[in-house]
Design an enzyme around this catalytic site. Structure first.
Site, PDB file in Angstrom:
ATOM      1  N   HIS A  74      25.049  20.327  12.012  1.00 11.68           N
ATOM      2  CA  HIS A  74      24.571  19.585  13.409  1.00 11.68           C
ATOM      3  C   HIS A  74      24.682  18.220  13.248  1.00 11.68           C
ATOM      4  O   HIS A  74      24.633  17.335  13.905  1.00 11.68           O
ATOM      5  CB  HIS A  74      23.424  19.925  13.855  1.00 11.68           C
ATOM      6  CG  HIS A  74      22.135  19.518  13.397  1.00 11.68           C
ATOM      7  ND1 HIS A  74      21.351  20.573  12.413  1.00 11.68           N
ATOM      8  CD2 HIS A  74      21.464  18.346  13.235  1.00 11.68           C
ATOM      9  CE1 HIS A  74      20.329  19.769  11.922  1.00 11.68           C
ATOM     10  NE2 HIS A  74      20.600  18.511  12.378  1.00 11.68           N
ATOM     11  N   ASP A 121      24.589  26.758  10.665  1.00  7.56           N
ATOM     12  CA  ASP A 121      24.192  25.237  10.924  1.00  7.56           C
ATOM     13  C   ASP A 121      24.600  24.727   9.285  1.00  7.56           C
ATOM     14  O   ASP A 121      23.448  24.410   8.546  1.00  7.56           O
ATOM     15  CB  ASP A 121      22.950  24.886  11.192  1.00  7.56           C
ATOM     16  CG  ASP A 121      22.768  23.338  11.466  1.00  7.56           C
ATOM     17  OD1 ASP A 121      23.679  22.750  11.453  1.00  7.56           O
ATOM     18  OD2 ASP A 121      21.621  22.781  11.930  1.00  7.56           O
ATOM     19  N   SER A 224      18.111  15.579   8.903  1.00  5.58           N
ATOM     20  CA  SER A 224      18.554  16.883   8.752  1.00  5.58           C
ATOM     21  C   SER A 224      19.435  16.959   7.516  1.00  5.58           C
ATOM     22  O   SER A 224      20.202  16.161   7.044  1.00  5.58           O
ATOM     23  CB  SER A 224      19.279  17.333  10.114  1.00  5.58           C
ATOM     24  OG  SER A 224      18.294  17.243  11.126  1.00  5.58           O
TER      25      SER A 224
END
Length: 275
Positions: A74, A121, A224
């Site tokens: 992502h 992801d 992230s």
């Protein structure tokens, strides 16, 4: 953000998240309830940069091979991102102070990725050249497929993201760390169903995910893709990749990570044996 980056990196809006709306699943990965990491304790920690007036940190990652970085899909989105506008920083304790940015030759987003809540992801970055390993720069070990990381295992997550929801990490931008317990998937899924209209028979936490964290100790928005590592028999193993969650360090809302063991075959397919 430059127009070219809007085209190349459609999901970099995660850089400017403020406090999350109730029930909103967001990209993760600052450190809540943690402290500054000791210098070079985590030699595989990576800062990913994009060009926005300067080479700005937007995601974390981990060195898993002298020429390969593991991160979250992502950070780039399902569309193909252009590696020309991405750089990698290794061996850094404080952001922006001693940058030696490395070129990226290829970005591989998992083909099953659509958005983080639906899994897959995970992404790989191939560096243009292998890095020189040292005491400050070392790859993390990937776990064997049989490793389950049982409930209660104490692990560590690291990053340069928000220290609370909507509170960015202040200068001098030190790498932060926090110790978090593994939460069993079934328990984590039950907790995420609390207060939601989603039927209990519809899984929120999928098999390719792993949960960790407790109230007051968690990852958060802004970094992230960073590593969740656990020490097993004296070796640091990367159990997860920071992926998503609701809020930061909230009760009954552990952080959710991509489970690395689920994607070992894909990782090994992408990284040539001779590389």
């Amino acid at each position: 953000m430059l127009n070219l980056l809007v085209l190349a990196l459609p999901l970099l809006v995660s850089l400017v998240h403020t406090a999350p709306a109730p029930g909103q699943a967001l990209e993760r990965a600052g450190i809540v309830g943690g402290k500054e990491a000791p210098g070079h304790k985590w030699p595989w920690q990576v800062s990913l940069r994009c060009l926005d007036q300067y080479w700005k940190h937007f995601c974390g990652g981990s060195l898993i091979h002298p020429q390969w970085v593991l991160t979250a899909a992502h950070c780039f989105g399902p569309e193909k991102a252009d590696p020309l506008y991405i750089r990698v920083q290794l061996g850094e304790q404080h952001l922006y102070y001693q940058d030696r940015l490395l070129l990226v030759s290829r970005i591989i987003v998992h083909p099953n990725y659509y958005d983080e809540v639906n899994g897959a992801d995970i992404a790989l970055l191939e560096l243009e050249d292998p890095v020189n390993l040292s005491s400050h720069v070392q790859p993390v070990t990937l776990p064997p497929a049989s490793e389950t990381f049982p409930k209660g295992t104490r692990c560590w997550v690291t990053g340069w993201g928000d220290v609370h929801s909507g509170w960015p990490l202040p200068p001098p931008y030190p790498l932060k760390q926090v110790r978090v317990p593994i939460v069993e998937n079934s328990e984590c899924d039950m907790q995420y169903h609390l207060g939601l209209s989603t039927g209990d028979n519809i899984p929120i936490v999928r098999d390719d995910m792993l949960c960790a964290g407790s109230e007051g100790h968690d990852s958060c928005q802004g970094d992230s893709g960073g590593p969740l590592v656990c020490r097993v028999n004296g070796t640091w193993l990367q159990a997860g990749v920071v992926s998503w969650g609701e809020g930061c360090a909230l009760p009954n809302r552990p952080g959710i990570y991509t489970r690395v063991t689920h994607y070992l075959d894909w990782i090994h397919q992408c990284i040539p044996r001779e590389s």
